[in-house]
Scaffold this motif. Structure first.
Motif, PDB file in Angstrom:
ATOM      1  N   LEU A  90       0.816  -1.211   0.000  1.00 48.16           N
ATOM      2  CA  LEU A  90       0.000   0.000   0.000  1.00 48.16           C
ATOM      3  C   LEU A  90       0.852   1.264   0.000  1.00 48.16           C
ATOM      4  O   LEU A  90       1.790   1.394   0.779  1.00 48.16           O
ATOM      5  N   LEU A  91       0.512   2.184  -0.885  1.00 49.68           N
ATOM      6  CA  LEU A  91       1.093   3.519  -0.830  1.00 49.68           C
ATOM      7  C   LEU A  91       0.384   4.288   0.281  1.00 49.68           C
ATOM      8  O   LEU A  91      -0.703   3.904   0.725  1.00 49.68           O
ATOM      9  N   THR A  92       0.988   5.395   0.724  1.00 47.40           N
ATOM     10  CA  THR A  92       0.383   6.178   1.807  1.00 47.40           C
ATOM     11  C   THR A  92      -1.015   6.634   1.440  1.00 47.40           C
ATOM     12  O   THR A  92      -1.944   6.580   2.251  1.00 47.40           O
ATOM     13  N   ARG A  93      -1.195   7.076   0.200  1.00 46.74           N
ATOM     14  CA  ARG A  93      -2.521   7.553  -0.219  1.00 46.74           C
ATOM     15  C   ARG A  93      -3.534   6.404  -0.258  1.00 46.74           C
ATOM     16  O   ARG A  93      -4.721   6.613  -0.001  1.00 46.74           O
ATOM     17  N   GLU A  94      -3.060   5.180  -0.568  1.00 49.53           N
ATOM     18  CA  GLU A  94      -3.961   4.033  -0.587  1.00 49.53           C
ATOM     19  C   GLU A  94      -4.375   3.645   0.832  1.00 49.53           C
ATOM     20  O   GLU A  94      -5.514   3.236   1.069  1.00 49.53           O
ATOM     21  N   LEU A  95      -3.449   3.778   1.769  1.00 47.05           N
ATOM     22  CA  LEU A  95      -3.775   3.519   3.170  1.00 47.05           C
ATOM     23  C   LEU A  95      -4.828   4.514   3.645  1.00 47.05           C
ATOM     24  O   LEU A  95      -5.781   4.142   4.345  1.00 47.05           O
ATOM     25  N   LYS A  96      -4.671   5.768   3.260  1.00 41.87           N
ATOM     26  CA  LYS A  96      -5.640   6.800   3.651  1.00 41.87           C
ATOM     27  C   LYS A  96      -7.030   6.485   3.106  1.00 41.87           C
ATOM     28  O   LYS A  96      -8.040   6.683   3.787  1.00 41.87           O
ATOM     29  N   VAL A  97      -7.086   5.994   1.887  1.00 42.64           N
ATOM     30  CA  VAL A  97      -8.372   5.626   1.296  1.00 42.64           C
ATOM     31  C   VAL A  97      -9.054   4.554   2.136  1.00 42.64           C
ATOM     32  O   VAL A  97     -10.259   4.631   2.429  1.00 42.64           O
ATOM     33  N   GLN A  98      -8.273   3.537   2.550  1.00 39.71           N
ATOM     34  CA  GLN A  98      -8.828   2.459   3.360  1.00 39.71           C
ATOM     35  C   GLN A  98      -9.272   2.968   4.733  1.00 39.71           C
ATOM     36  O   GLN A  98     -10.349   2.597   5.234  1.00 39.71           O
ATOM     37  N   ILE A  99      -8.466   3.817   5.356  1.00 42.49           N
ATOM     38  CA  ILE A  99      -8.809   4.385   6.663  1.00 42.49           C
ATOM     39  C   ILE A  99     -10.098   5.194   6.565  1.00 42.49           C
ATOM     40  O   ILE A  99     -10.994   5.086   7.403  1.00 42.49           O
ATOM     41  N   ASP A 100     -10.188   6.025   5.536  1.00 39.94           N
ATOM     42  CA  ASP A 100     -11.384   6.858   5.357  1.00 39.94           C
ATOM     43  C   ASP A 100     -12.633   6.009   5.123  1.00 39.94           C
ATOM     44  O   ASP A 100     -13.711   6.313   5.645  1.00 39.94           O
ATOM     45  N   LYS A 101     -12.494   4.952   4.342  1.00 40.84           N
ATOM     46  CA  LYS A 101     -13.648   4.090   4.063  1.00 40.84           C
ATOM     47  C   LYS A 101     -14.210   3.487   5.344  1.00 40.84           C
ATOM     48  O   LYS A 101     -15.419   3.431   5.552  1.00 40.84           O
ATOM     49  N   ILE A 102     -13.300   3.035   6.209  1.00 43.83           N
ATOM     50  CA  ILE A 102     -13.738   2.340   7.421  1.00 43.83           C
ATOM     51  C   ILE A 102     -14.211   3.300   8.502  1.00 43.83           C
ATOM     52  O   ILE A 102     -15.284   3.128   9.088  1.00 43.83           O
ATOM     53  N   PHE A 103     -13.410   4.334   8.776  1.00 48.15           N
ATOM     54  CA  PHE A 103     -13.626   5.152   9.967  1.00 48.15           C
ATOM     55  C   PHE A 103     -14.229   6.527   9.704  1.00 48.15           C
ATOM     56  O   PHE A 103     -14.538   7.252  10.638  1.00 48.15           O
ATOM     57  N   VAL A 104     -14.391   6.881   8.444  1.00 46.59           N
ATOM     58  CA  VAL A 104     -15.020   8.166   8.115  1.00 46.59           C
ATOM     59  C   VAL A 104     -16.315   7.932   7.348  1.00 46.59           C
ATOM     60  O   VAL A 104     -17.382   8.426   7.716  1.00 46.59           O
ATOM     61  N   GLU A 105     -16.219   7.134   6.278  1.00 47.53           N
ATOM     62  CA  GLU A 105     -17.393   6.882   5.446  1.00 47.53           C
ATOM     63  C   GLU A 105     -18.218   5.706   5.944  1.00 47.53           C
ATOM     64  O   GLU A 105     -19.323   5.453   5.444  1.00 47.53           O
ATOM     65  N   ASN A 106     -17.672   4.954   6.922  1.00 48.64           N
ATOM     66  CA  ASN A 106     -18.375   3.830   7.542  1.00 48.64           C
ATOM     67  C   ASN A 106     -18.821   2.768   6.540  1.00 48.64           C
ATOM     68  O   ASN A 106     -19.887   2.166   6.679  1.00 48.64           O
ATOM     69  N   GLU A 107     -17.995   2.528   5.529  1.00 45.60           N
ATOM     70  CA  GLU A 107     -18.308   1.482   4.562  1.00 45.60           C
ATOM     71  C   GLU A 107     -17.976   0.116   5.152  1.00 45.60           C
ATOM     72  O   GLU A 107     -17.161  -0.006   6.061  1.00 45.60           O
ATOM     73  N   LYS A 108     -18.617  -0.909   4.608  1.00 44.58           N
ATOM     74  CA  LYS A 108     -18.331  -2.267   5.051  1.00 44.58           C
ATOM     75  C   LYS A 108     -16.898  -2.620   4.680  1.00 44.58           C
ATOM     76  O   LYS A 108     -16.470  -2.406   3.557  1.00 44.58           O
ATOM     77  N   PHE A 109     -16.154  -3.144   5.641  1.00 42.58           N
ATOM     78  CA  PHE A 109     -14.754  -3.491   5.390  1.00 42.58           C
ATOM     79  C   PHE A 109     -14.594  -4.985   5.191  1.00 42.58           C
ATOM     80  O   PHE A 109     -15.236  -5.787   5.873  1.00 42.58           O
ATOM     81  N   ARG A 110     -13.742  -5.356   4.240  1.00 39.80           N
ATOM     82  CA  ARG A 110     -13.475  -6.759   3.959  1.00 39.80           C
ATOM     83  C   ARG A 110     -12.045  -7.075   4.368  1.00 39.80           C
ATOM     84  O   ARG A 110     -11.101  -6.532   3.807  1.00 39.80           O
ATOM     85  N   ASN A 111     -11.905  -7.941   5.366  1.00 44.02           N
ATOM     86  CA  ASN A 111     -10.590  -8.224   5.926  1.00 44.02           C
ATOM     87  C   ASN A 111      -9.674  -8.976   4.978  1.00 44.02           C
ATOM     88  O   ASN A 111      -8.464  -8.976   5.161  1.00 44.02           O
ATOM     89  N   PHE A 112     -10.224  -9.661   3.985  1.00 41.95           N
ATOM     90  CA  PHE A 112      -9.400 -10.405   3.038  1.00 41.95           C
ATOM     91  C   PHE A 112      -9.297  -9.609   1.742  1.00 41.95           C
ATOM     92  O   PHE A 112     -10.296  -9.294   1.111  1.00 41.95           O
ATOM     93  N   MET A 113      -8.067  -9.289   1.350  1.00 35.80           N
ATOM     94  CA  MET A 113      -7.842  -8.438   0.179  1.00 35.80           C
ATOM     95  C   MET A 113      -7.174  -9.230  -0.931  1.00 35.80           C
ATOM     96  O   MET A 113      -6.148  -9.877  -0.721  1.00 35.80           O
ATOM     97  N   ILE A 114      -7.764  -9.191  -2.119  1.00 32.14           N
ATOM     98  CA  ILE A 114      -7.216  -9.874  -3.287  1.00 32.14           C
ATOM     99  C   ILE A 114      -6.685  -8.835  -4.266  1.00 32.14           C
ATOM    100  O   ILE A 114      -7.388  -7.887  -4.616  1.00 32.14           O
ATOM    101  N   THR A 115      -5.443  -9.011  -4.687  1.00 32.28           N
ATOM    102  CA  THR A 115      -4.885  -8.188  -5.754  1.00 32.28           C
ATOM    103  C   THR A 115      -4.678  -9.074  -6.972  1.00 32.28           C
ATOM    104  O   THR A 115      -3.959 -10.064  -6.901  1.00 32.28           O
ATOM    105  N   VAL A 116      -5.341  -8.732  -8.067  1.00 34.52           N
ATOM    106  CA  VAL A 116      -5.134  -9.433  -9.330  1.00 34.52           C
ATOM    107  C   VAL A 116      -4.144  -8.604 -10.134  1.00 34.52           C
ATOM    108  O   VAL A 116      -4.406  -7.443 -10.451  1.00 34.52           O
TER     109      VAL A 116
END
Length: 299
Positions: free
Chosen positions: A141-167
């Motif tokens: 993860l780049l810093t900006r990508e980490l921020k996106v994930q943090i914002d999704k979980i703790f700001v936008e309250n989106e459902k978080f998926r603990n298992f991440m797949i990168t294709v």
């Protein structure tokens, strides 16, 4: 009231995560001694508390007292006081690299090797990872990508998926990705490179996708790949894995691998996992031609 404990491996990005939460309006306290956590949570859960969002940084710096956090979390749960745990993780080789780049010593390594400290830290924080509500692997993860994930979980309250797949699509002539868990070779499929009107296009474009997927073989491969991944992923999760890199390669990483990576991502996106697609080598052929290093006729 939302209370988040930010923890995990040293070097995985806990400090960055806390700064991001602070920027998002959380009241943040880093390295709060574990024995004070009980009193602190009693204060913040008071009905007259002026804070409604709090983030606490707790990690291996607490020493032996860290183990006291486990019964405290159980106690808070029994009291119906919701405390979420965010666990930041990264692969051992990435953590070692980060320590070498910053020239810092691991808090548990002492005069020993960094790898020794990392191994011991994993043992001591294992209970936190098992009880975590959210696990973020920052290895890629780049810093900006980490921020996106943090914002999704703790700001936008989106459902978080603990298992991440990168294709990940790639070109074999540029090497197999070092972080790939699974590697698939699609060089047996029809190659748009030899079609003049498709040669300079990519697998992101419809004409190339239609050409690559024109045969029954291509569709059968895609179906079998989807079936295998749907079988493997739950078993990986049961073994404690929280990320998977599926690498799909062709010769240059521009046509066939990109097409198949996009296609399998679309099929897996409906599942209850996080998923993203990356095309590592999609622009390299063009760059090499500009620099005079093009390799015509490579199969």
């Amino acid at each position: 009231m939302r209370v988040v404990i930010v923890t995990g491996m040293s070097g995985a990005g806990k400090s960055s995560a806390l700064k991001m939460l602070e920027d998002a309006g959380y009241f943040c306290v880093d390295n709060l001694p574990v024995p004070l956590l009980s009193k602190f949570t009693t204060l913040v859960f008071h009905e007259n508390s002026e804070y409604d969002r709090i983030a606490l940084g707790v990690d291996i710096r607490s020493g032996q007292a860290l183990s006291e956090l486990e019964p405290l979390l159980v106690q808070l749960k029994e009291q119906n006081r919701r405390v979420e745990v965010l666990y930041l993780d990264a692969s051992d080789d990435v953590l070692v690299k980060r320590y070498k780049e910053t020239r810092r010593s691991h808090p548990l390594a002492g005069m020993d090797r960094v790898e020794t400290g990392i191994k011991e830290e994993r043992k001591r924080t294992d209970f936190l990872k098992k009880s975590a509500d959210y696990i973020l692997d920052t290895s890629q993860l780049l810093t900006r990508e980490l921020k996106v994930q943090i914002d999704k979980i703790f700001v936008e309250n989106e459902k978080f998926r603990n298992f991440m797949i990168t294709v990940l699509s790639f070109g074999f002539k540029y090497g197999i990705p070092a972080d790939a868990d699974l590697v698939f070779d699609v060089r047996f499929l029809s190659n748009p490179y030899y079609v003049p009107e498709l040669k300079h296009k990519t697998g992101n474009e419809r004409e190339v996708q239609e050409y690559v997927m024109q045969t029954e073989t291509a569709h059968e491969f895609l179906n079998k790949l989807e079936d295998m991944l749907k079988f493997l992923i739950p078993n990986y999760i049961n073994e404690g894995k929280n990320r998977l890199v599926v690498a799909i390669g062709c010769t240059g990483g521009k046509h066939r691998s990109v097409t198949l990576a996009n296609a399998i991502t679309g099929r897996l996106d409906v599942l209850d996992y996080g998923i993203k697609v990356e095309h590592r080598d999609i622009g390299k052929d063009a760059a090499n031609v500009i620099l005079g290093r093009g390799k015509e006729g490579t199969v």
